[in-house]
Design a protein around this motif. Structure first.
Motif, PDB file in Angstrom:
ATOM      1  N   THR A 268      77.439  11.182 123.542  1.00 49.19           N
ATOM      2  CA  THR A 268      76.831  12.499 123.358  1.00 49.19           C
ATOM      3  C   THR A 268      75.312  12.418 123.431  1.00 49.19           C
ATOM      4  O   THR A 268      74.721  11.444 122.965  1.00 49.19           O
TER       5      THR A 268
ATOM      6  N   THR B 146      73.159   1.896 106.448  1.00 50.92           N
ATOM      7  CA  THR B 146      73.223   3.329 106.785  1.00 50.92           C
ATOM      8  C   THR B 146      74.642   3.766 107.159  1.00 50.92           C
ATOM      9  O   THR B 146      75.108   4.823 106.711  1.00 50.92           O
TER      10      THR B 146
ATOM     11  N   VAL C 125      72.590   4.989 112.238  1.00 48.47           N
ATOM     12  CA  VAL C 125      71.575   4.429 113.142  1.00 48.47           C
ATOM     13  C   VAL C 125      72.271   3.443 114.072  1.00 48.47           C
ATOM     14  O   VAL C 125      73.288   2.837 113.716  1.00 48.47           O
TER      15      VAL C 125
ATOM     16  N   SER D 188      71.831  12.740 122.197  1.00 54.00           N
ATOM     17  CA  SER D 188      71.279  12.762 120.835  1.00 54.00           C
ATOM     18  C   SER D 188      70.117  11.779 120.771  1.00 54.00           C
ATOM     19  O   SER D 188      69.741  11.174 121.778  1.00 54.00           O
TER      20      SER D 188
HETATM   21  N1  NAP Z   1      75.730  10.192 120.246  1.00 54.59           N
HETATM   22  C1  NAP Z   1      76.802   9.443 120.552  1.00 54.59           C
HETATM   23  O1  NAP Z   1      77.050   9.089 121.724  1.00 54.59           O
HETATM   24  C2  NAP Z   1      77.743   9.031 119.474  1.00 54.59           C
HETATM   25  C3  NAP Z   1      78.950   8.432 119.824  1.00 54.59           C
HETATM   26  C4  NAP Z   1      79.831   8.053 118.832  1.00 54.59           C
HETATM   27  C5  NAP Z   1      79.501   8.278 117.516  1.00 54.59           C
HETATM   28  N2  NAP Z   1      78.318   8.861 117.178  1.00 54.59           N
HETATM   29  C6  NAP Z   1      78.026   9.091 115.771  1.00 54.59           C
HETATM   30  O2  NAP Z   1      77.607  10.420 115.574  1.00 54.59           O
HETATM   31  C7  NAP Z   1      76.807  10.490 114.386  1.00 54.59           C
HETATM   32  C8  NAP Z   1      75.541  11.288 114.653  1.00 54.59           C
HETATM   33  O3  NAP Z   1      74.726  10.563 115.544  1.00 54.59           O
HETATM   34  P1  NAP Z   1      73.875  11.259 116.701  1.00 54.59           P
HETATM   35  O4  NAP Z   1      74.408  10.756 117.981  1.00 54.59           O
HETATM   36  O5  NAP Z   1      73.789  12.729 116.476  1.00 54.59           O
HETATM   37  O6  NAP Z   1      72.446  10.551 116.481  1.00 54.59           O
HETATM   38  P2  NAP Z   1      71.032  11.122 116.027  1.00 54.59           P
HETATM   39  O7  NAP Z   1      70.610  12.258 116.874  1.00 54.59           O
HETATM   40  O8  NAP Z   1      70.143   9.924 115.962  1.00 54.59           O
HETATM   41  O9  NAP Z   1      71.306  11.665 114.555  1.00 54.59           O
HETATM   42  C9  NAP Z   1      71.430  10.779 113.485  1.00 54.59           C
HETATM   43  C10 NAP Z   1      71.026  11.505 112.229  1.00 54.59           C
HETATM   44  O10 NAP Z   1      71.145  10.589 111.135  1.00 54.59           O
HETATM   45  C11 NAP Z   1      69.943  10.643 110.394  1.00 54.59           C
HETATM   46  N3  NAP Z   1      69.736   9.418 109.649  1.00 54.59           N
HETATM   47  C12 NAP Z   1      69.484   8.157 110.088  1.00 54.59           C
HETATM   48  N4  NAP Z   1      69.344   7.323 109.042  1.00 54.59           N
HETATM   49  C13 NAP Z   1      69.519   8.065 107.924  1.00 54.59           C
HETATM   50  C14 NAP Z   1      69.490   7.796 106.542  1.00 54.59           C
HETATM   51  N5  NAP Z   1      69.217   6.569 106.069  1.00 54.59           N
HETATM   52  N6  NAP Z   1      69.742   8.798 105.669  1.00 54.59           N
HETATM   53  C15 NAP Z   1      69.998  10.038 106.124  1.00 54.59           C
HETATM   54  N7  NAP Z   1      70.005  10.386 107.409  1.00 54.59           N
HETATM   55  C16 NAP Z   1      69.759   9.397 108.304  1.00 54.59           C
HETATM   56  C17 NAP Z   1      68.858  10.916 111.417  1.00 54.59           C
HETATM   57  O11 NAP Z   1      67.702  11.394 110.759  1.00 54.59           O
HETATM   58  P3  NAP Z   1      66.236  11.358 111.430  1.00 54.59           P
HETATM   59  O12 NAP Z   1      66.141  12.635 112.212  1.00 54.59           O
HETATM   60  O13 NAP Z   1      65.311  11.311 110.269  1.00 54.59           O
HETATM   61  O14 NAP Z   1      66.163  10.138 112.310  1.00 54.59           O
HETATM   62  C18 NAP Z   1      69.565  11.973 112.241  1.00 54.59           C
HETATM   63  O15 NAP Z   1      69.503  13.223 111.599  1.00 54.59           O
HETATM   64  C19 NAP Z   1      76.574   9.045 113.953  1.00 54.59           C
HETATM   65  O16 NAP Z   1      77.486   8.708 112.926  1.00 54.59           O
HETATM   66  C20 NAP Z   1      76.883   8.256 115.210  1.00 54.59           C
HETATM   67  O17 NAP Z   1      77.272   6.918 114.934  1.00 54.59           O
HETATM   68  C21 NAP Z   1      77.434   9.240 118.131  1.00 54.59           C
END
Ligand code: NAP
Length: 248
Positions: A200, A113, A95, A202
């Motif tokens: 990304t 988290t 998160v 998301s």
């Molecule tokens: N997007 C970017 O720009 C970016 C950049 C660098 C790193 N990241 C990393 O990429 C990873 C994925 O993020 P994302 O960008 O794809 O974001 P996202 O679309 O918000 O996906 C996050 C996922 O984590 C789940 N989640 C949150 N809290 C949780 C918990 N307590 N237990 C289990 N699942 C939980 C969410 O579930 P719900 O659907 O229920 O909310 C969702 O499926 C993360 O580690 C993030 O830090 C992302």
């Protein structure tokens, strides 16, 4: 259930990068994906969407909230009963914790988290990972370059003006969690990687949109697949991104 597919658990696979990773793994046909979901309803919907594409691989929903030990333990128990091992763990759930009643609550949510979650999940799944005989056995912790201390202090970094201390500090903590896992799991032949997908599209935060320049999840996941498939094993121990690595 006997299976010859590589068993992969992706936490937080209901949206964004986790969902796309599940999709790309399924397209290969050689993986069985445990789609981790804190909300089972969302998890079942994600599985239904993936199955509707008639993928070559197989997928099942696994109820797993990385902040709830009972769900972590019952998820591990379920895989123990059905398969007896796990080949690849992708700690992807996170998160941004940008909103919350106070900085203390934001810090608590981000650390629980993003850092404690991956530490506890890997610890509970350790016996299953140790039972894997796959050459590809590994843990991949999905991180962010925002957690690099050296980058934080670099005024030329494109995210120098982005504070987000709760998210940054939690990812820095994840880096130490990963370093400890790297040492802990080495005797079992389980490699540990950190991977930053980059900016990304998301649900992570309101800025993660195409309009703001975020790239499509499919493009961020392709290099992650390379890490998962062993194509960057010589870079183990670094904070990897799509074209190289970040300083710690
Ligand atoms: N997007 C970017 O720009 C970016 C950049 C660098 C790193 N990241 C990393 O990429 C990873 C994925 O993020 P994302 O960008 O794809 O974001 P996202 O679309 O918000 O996906 C996050 C996922 O984590 C789940 N989640 C949150 N809290 C949780 C918990 N307590 N237990 C289990 N699942 C939980 C969410 O579930 P719900 O659907 O229920 O909310 C969702 O499926 C993360 O580690 C993030 O830090 C992302």
């Amino acid at each position: 259930m006997a299976t010859f597919k590589t068993l992969v658990l992706v936490t937080g696979a209901t949206s964004g990068i986790g969902f796309e990773l599940a999709a790309q793994l399924l397209a290969k046909g050689t993986y069985h994906v445990f789609l981790g979901a804190r909300n089972p309803e969302k998890g079942h919907a994600a599985v239904a969407t993936l199955r509707a594409r008639n993928p070559a691989g197989s997928v099942e929903m696994l109820h797993l909230d990385v902040t709830e030990d009972t769900t972590i333990e019952s998820a591990a128990h379920s895989i123990q009963q059905s398969h007896g091992h796990l080949d690849i763990l992708v700690n992807n759930a996170a998160v941004s914790a940008m909103t919350g009643p106070s900085l203390r609550e934001q810090m608590r949510a981000a650390f629980d988290t993003n850092a404690t979650g991956p530490a506890v999940v890997a610890s509970v799944f350790a016996p299953l990972l140790q039972n894997s005989t796959a050459a590809s056995r590994r843990i991949i912790n999905v991180t962010s370059g925002a957690g690099s201390i050296e980058r934080r202090l670099d005024p030329s970094s494109p995210i120098y003006n982005v504070q987000q201390v709760q998210y940054r500090a939690s990812k820095t903590a994840l880096h130490m969690v990963s370093a400890c896992q790297l040492v802990e799991f080495a005797p079992f032949g389980v490699k540990v990687f950190l991977y930053d997908p980059g900016f990304t599209q998301s649900n992570l935060g309101p800025h993660n949109t195409e309009a703001n320049g975020a790239r499509a999840a499919a493009d961020s996941v392709r290099p992650l697949m390379d890490v998962l498939e062993g194509k960057r094993d010589d870079e183990v121990g670094k904070i990897l991104h799509n074209t190289g690595s970040w300083p710690w």
